[in-house]
Design a protein around this motif. Structure first.
Motif, PDB file in Angstrom:
ATOM      1  N   VAL A  68       0.738  -1.158   0.100  1.00  0.00           N
ATOM      2  CA  VAL A  68      -0.005   0.059  -0.016  1.00  0.00           C
ATOM      3  C   VAL A  68       0.973   1.353  -0.101  1.00  0.00           C
ATOM      4  O   VAL A  68       1.911   1.271   0.537  1.00  0.00           O
ATOM      5  CB  VAL A  68      -0.921   0.031   1.092  1.00  0.00           C
ATOM      6  N   PRO A  69       0.303   2.410  -0.343  1.00  0.00           N
ATOM      7  CA  PRO A  69       1.241   3.617  -0.453  1.00  0.00           C
ATOM      8  C   PRO A  69       1.374   4.015   0.884  1.00  0.00           C
ATOM      9  O   PRO A  69       0.552   3.974   1.991  1.00  0.00           O
ATOM     10  CB  PRO A  69       0.079   4.841  -0.941  1.00  0.00           C
ATOM     11  N   THR A  70       2.600   4.727   1.150  1.00  0.00           N
ATOM     12  CA  THR A  70       3.150   4.961   2.620  1.00  0.00           C
ATOM     13  C   THR A  70       1.991   5.992   3.142  1.00  0.00           C
ATOM     14  O   THR A  70       2.104   5.953   4.545  1.00  0.00           O
ATOM     15  CB  THR A  70       4.466   5.665   2.461  1.00  0.00           C
ATOM     16  N   ARG A  71       1.318   6.673   2.567  1.00  0.00           N
ATOM     17  CA  ARG A  71       0.473   7.736   3.190  1.00  0.00           C
ATOM     18  C   ARG A  71      -0.681   6.711   3.782  1.00  0.00           C
ATOM     19  O   ARG A  71      -1.507   7.481   4.806  1.00  0.00           O
ATOM     20  CB  ARG A  71      -0.380   8.593   2.153  1.00  0.00           C
ATOM     21  N   TYR A  72      -0.944   5.590   3.606  1.00  0.00           N
ATOM     22  CA  TYR A  72      -1.882   4.770   4.322  1.00  0.00           C
ATOM     23  C   TYR A  72      -1.021   4.142   5.619  1.00  0.00           C
ATOM     24  O   TYR A  72      -1.027   2.905   5.091  1.00  0.00           O
ATOM     25  CB  TYR A  72      -2.839   4.094   3.447  1.00  0.00           C
ATOM     26  N   GLY A  73      -0.694   4.446   6.439  1.00  0.00           N
ATOM     27  CA  GLY A  73      -0.112   3.869   7.492  1.00  0.00           C
ATOM     28  C   GLY A  73      -0.906   3.155   8.545  1.00  0.00           C
ATOM     29  O   GLY A  73      -2.072   3.358   8.723  1.00  0.00           O
ATOM     30  N   ASP A  74      -0.083   2.281   9.277  1.00  0.00           N
ATOM     31  CA  ASP A  74      -0.571   1.391  10.458  1.00  0.00           C
ATOM     32  C   ASP A  74      -1.984   0.872   9.922  1.00  0.00           C
ATOM     33  O   ASP A  74      -3.085   1.003  10.732  1.00  0.00           O
ATOM     34  CB  ASP A  74      -0.848   2.377  11.647  1.00  0.00           C
ATOM     35  N   LEU A  75      -1.919  -0.021   9.001  1.00  0.00           N
ATOM     36  CA  LEU A  75      -3.238  -0.743   8.708  1.00  0.00           C
ATOM     37  C   LEU A  75      -3.841  -1.575   9.912  1.00  0.00           C
ATOM     38  O   LEU A  75      -3.024  -2.381  10.505  1.00  0.00           O
ATOM     39  CB  LEU A  75      -3.058  -1.604   7.513  1.00  0.00           C
ATOM     40  N   ILE A  76      -5.174  -1.604   9.973  1.00  0.00           N
ATOM     41  CA  ILE A  76      -5.754  -2.356  10.874  1.00  0.00           C
ATOM     42  C   ILE A  76      -7.029  -2.815  10.364  1.00  0.00           C
ATOM     43  O   ILE A  76      -7.694  -2.461   9.280  1.00  0.00           O
ATOM     44  CB  ILE A  76      -6.301  -1.444  11.987  1.00  0.00           C
ATOM     45  N   GLN A  77      -7.264  -4.336  10.578  1.00  0.00           N
ATOM     46  CA  GLN A  77      -8.187  -5.073   9.954  1.00  0.00           C
ATOM     47  C   GLN A  77      -9.531  -4.516  10.560  1.00  0.00           C
ATOM     48  O   GLN A  77      -9.788  -4.338  11.594  1.00  0.00           O
ATOM     49  CB  GLN A  77      -8.235  -6.706  10.247  1.00  0.00           C
ATOM     50  N   ILE A  78     -10.432  -4.154   9.477  1.00  0.00           N
ATOM     51  CA  ILE A  78     -11.768  -3.603   9.974  1.00  0.00           C
ATOM     52  C   ILE A  78     -12.723  -4.767  10.039  1.00  0.00           C
ATOM     53  O   ILE A  78     -13.500  -4.856  10.606  1.00  0.00           O
ATOM     54  CB  ILE A  78     -12.214  -2.521   8.896  1.00  0.00           C
ATOM     55  N   GLY A  79     -12.805  -5.743   8.861  1.00  0.00           N
ATOM     56  CA  GLY A  79     -13.693  -6.802   8.845  1.00  0.00           C
ATOM     57  C   GLY A  79     -13.140  -7.817   7.740  1.00  0.00           C
ATOM     58  O   GLY A  79     -12.155  -7.346   6.917  1.00  0.00           O
ATOM     59  N   THR A  80     -13.709  -8.844   7.605  1.00  0.00           N
ATOM     60  CA  THR A  80     -13.505  -9.875   6.612  1.00  0.00           C
ATOM     61  C   THR A  80     -14.698 -10.307   6.073  1.00  0.00           C
ATOM     62  O   THR A  80     -15.727 -10.460   6.729  1.00  0.00           O
ATOM     63  CB  THR A  80     -12.826 -11.113   7.256  1.00  0.00           C
ATOM     64  N   GLY A  81     -14.782 -10.802   4.763  1.00  0.00           N
ATOM     65  CA  GLY A  81     -15.947 -11.281   4.285  1.00  0.00           C
ATOM     66  C   GLY A  81     -15.589 -12.582   3.386  1.00  0.00           C
ATOM     67  O   GLY A  81     -14.461 -12.970   3.503  1.00  0.00           O
ATOM     68  N   ALA A  82     -16.610 -12.959   2.563  1.00  0.00           N
ATOM     69  CA  ALA A  82     -16.298 -14.425   1.819  1.00  0.00           C
ATOM     70  C   ALA A  82     -15.097 -14.051   0.700  1.00  0.00           C
ATOM     71  O   ALA A  82     -14.469 -15.114   0.461  1.00  0.00           O
ATOM     72  CB  ALA A  82     -17.530 -14.721   1.162  1.00  0.00           C
ATOM     73  N   TYR A  83     -15.116 -12.890   0.309  1.00  0.00           N
ATOM     74  CA  TYR A  83     -14.132 -12.572  -0.625  1.00  0.00           C
ATOM     75  C   TYR A  83     -12.912 -11.834  -0.400  1.00  0.00           C
ATOM     76  O   TYR A  83     -12.155 -11.402  -1.237  1.00  0.00           O
ATOM     77  CB  TYR A  83     -14.903 -11.846  -1.923  1.00  0.00           C
ATOM     78  N   GLY A  84     -12.814 -11.471   0.845  1.00  0.00           N
ATOM     79  CA  GLY A  84     -11.661 -10.634   1.259  1.00  0.00           C
ATOM     80  C   GLY A  84     -11.605 -10.232   2.552  1.00  0.00           C
ATOM     81  O   GLY A  84     -12.456 -10.398   3.282  1.00  0.00           O
ATOM     82  N   THR A  85     -10.456  -9.327   2.743  1.00  0.00           N
ATOM     83  CA  THR A  85     -10.371  -8.578   4.086  1.00  0.00           C
ATOM     84  C   THR A  85     -10.429  -7.249   3.876  1.00  0.00           C
ATOM     85  O   THR A  85      -9.832  -6.693   2.778  1.00  0.00           O
ATOM     86  CB  THR A  85      -9.151  -9.081   4.744  1.00  0.00           C
ATOM     87  N   VAL A  86     -11.100  -6.147   4.687  1.00  0.00           N
ATOM     88  CA  VAL A  86     -11.026  -4.752   4.502  1.00  0.00           C
ATOM     89  C   VAL A  86      -9.972  -4.343   5.629  1.00  0.00           C
ATOM     90  O   VAL A  86      -9.957  -4.847   6.801  1.00  0.00           O
ATOM     91  CB  VAL A  86     -12.291  -4.204   4.618  1.00  0.00           C
ATOM     92  N   CYS A  87      -8.949  -3.665   5.233  1.00  0.00           N
ATOM     93  CA  CYS A  87      -7.888  -2.886   6.474  1.00  0.00           C
ATOM     94  C   CYS A  87      -8.144  -1.594   6.310  1.00  0.00           C
ATOM     95  O   CYS A  87      -7.725  -0.724   7.204  1.00  0.00           O
ATOM     96  CB  CYS A  87      -6.679  -3.465   5.884  1.00  0.00           C
ATOM     97  N   TYR A  88      -8.372  -0.747   4.962  1.00  0.00           N
ATOM     98  CA  TYR A  88      -8.282   0.819   5.089  1.00  0.00           C
ATOM     99  C   TYR A  88      -9.430   1.203   3.907  1.00  0.00           C
ATOM    100  O   TYR A  88      -9.596   0.527   3.126  1.00  0.00           O
ATOM    101  CB  TYR A  88      -7.033   1.454   4.664  1.00  0.00           C
ATOM    102  N   LEU A  89     -10.020   1.998   4.551  1.00  0.00           N
ATOM    103  CA  LEU A  89     -11.047   2.273   3.580  1.00  0.00           C
ATOM    104  C   LEU A  89     -11.076   3.822   3.234  1.00  0.00           C
ATOM    105  O   LEU A  89     -11.248   4.731   4.168  1.00  0.00           O
ATOM    106  CB  LEU A  89     -12.433   1.743   4.243  1.00  0.00           C
ATOM    107  N   VAL A  90     -11.001   4.237   2.327  1.00  0.00           N
ATOM    108  CA  VAL A  90     -11.106   5.613   1.678  1.00  0.00           C
ATOM    109  C   VAL A  90     -12.047   6.252   0.800  1.00  0.00           C
ATOM    110  O   VAL A  90     -12.211   5.440  -0.157  1.00  0.00           O
ATOM    111  CB  VAL A  90      -9.560   5.953   1.130  1.00  0.00           C
TER     112      VAL A  90
END
Length: 301
Positions: free
Chosen positions: A21-43
């Motif tokens: 990921v681009p460095t401007r999106y630092g310190d990723l944290i998992q928000i949630g998971t689903g059948a098709y993937g994981t969400v860590c940053y949402l812009v």
């Protein structure tokens, strides 16, 4: 643990998934998971609230109601021209920011049935009768019914049709629309539905002026065009935008239409890497409107 990779990017392992990921999106944290993937940053553009929460906080003036409904209709004109129906418009699916700007959310969720939405009965209050009871093959005007319900709720300060189940919802609707005319009953595909409606006591249509007594005649007239039991007689989004209710806020040059949506890829079987490439290409070629670039503010969660 994170590791800097190519210029401007870094790599992080989260839940056994490697993220570049681009460095401007630092310190990723998992928000949630689903059948098709994981969400860590949402812009996305920051909106702040949704219409459901806004209505609970304050009673909206008719000017604000006009502006909000105008924006919904403008969005629907665009998606309907592409051949897309939302199917599940409700206050919680309408994001609003502090400038009273509105965005329609959650496309695709409306394909779910009520049985897949356990405990989420409130969604039925905004659904068109032909969808609730599967009366007929429905069209874009199912969304117009929902707009009418939402607009009425903003004007009244309470939901217009608050049924406890499918049949109760229909009873609540017909208290206002009246029982359907024979020509409408003839259009229904289900014989059971035809028999049921023919067996009902005839109820006359109620004047919406008596219900929305504090609203302007233009607002009530717009509701009368949207809350029509027969979907073929409901106003379209493009026609609704022409109503006197929305004259004050109209920007006809902004009421754009879309090219028909290309469904050809929907059921295509491709390798994961090919889907990634298609998605990446789509992102690179996306051109947002200039106004969006100039005015929107990004926020990350």
């Amino acid at each position: 643990m994170s590791l800097r990779t190519s210029s401007g990017f870094y790599r992080q392992d989260i839940n056994r998934t490697v993220w570049d990921v681009p460095t401007r999106y630092g310190d990723l944290i998992q928000i949630g998971t689903g059948a098709y993937g994981t969400v860590c940053y949402l812009v996305m553009p920051f909106m702040g609230t949704d219409l459901g929460k806004l209505m609970k906080m304050e009673r909206l003036s008719e000017d604000r109601v006009q502006f909000l409904v105008y924006q919904i209709l403008r969005g629907l004109k665009y998606i309907h021209s592409a051949g897309i129906i939302h199917r599940d418009l409700k206050p919680g699916n309408l994001a609003v920011n502090q400038d009273c700007e509105l965005k329609i959310l959650d496309f695709g969720l409306a394909r779910q049935t009520d049985s897949e939405m356990t405990g989420y009965v409130v969604t039925r209050w905004y659904r068109a009768p032909e969808v609730i009871l599967n009366w007929m093959h429905y069209s874009q005007t199912v969304d117009i019914w929902s707009v009418g319900c939402i607009m009425a709720e903003m004007l009244l300060g309470r939901p217009l049709f608050k049924g406890n189940d499918h049949l109760d919802q229909l009873r609540e609707i017909m208290k206002i629309t009246g029982t359907p005319a024979p020509d409408f009953i003839m259009k229904l595909q289900s014989q059971d539905a035809k028999n049921y409606l023919r067996g009902l006591l005839k109820v006359p249509k109620k004047d919406l002026n008596t219900i929305c007594c504090k609203a302007s005649s233009e607002a009530v007239s717009a509701l009368e065009r949207m809350l029509v039991l027969d979907p073929e007689k409901r106003v379209s989004a493009a026609e609704a935008l022409e109503l006197p209710q929305f004259t004050e806020f109209r920007e006809p040059e902004e009421e754009t239409e879309a090219l028909p949506y290309d469904h050809s890829m929907d059921n295509t079987e491709l390798l994961l890497e090919q889907w990634k490439r298609h998605t990446f290409t789509e992102i690179l070629t996306f051109q947002p409107p200039i106004t969006e670039i100039k005015d929107s503010k990004e926020t990350s969660l």
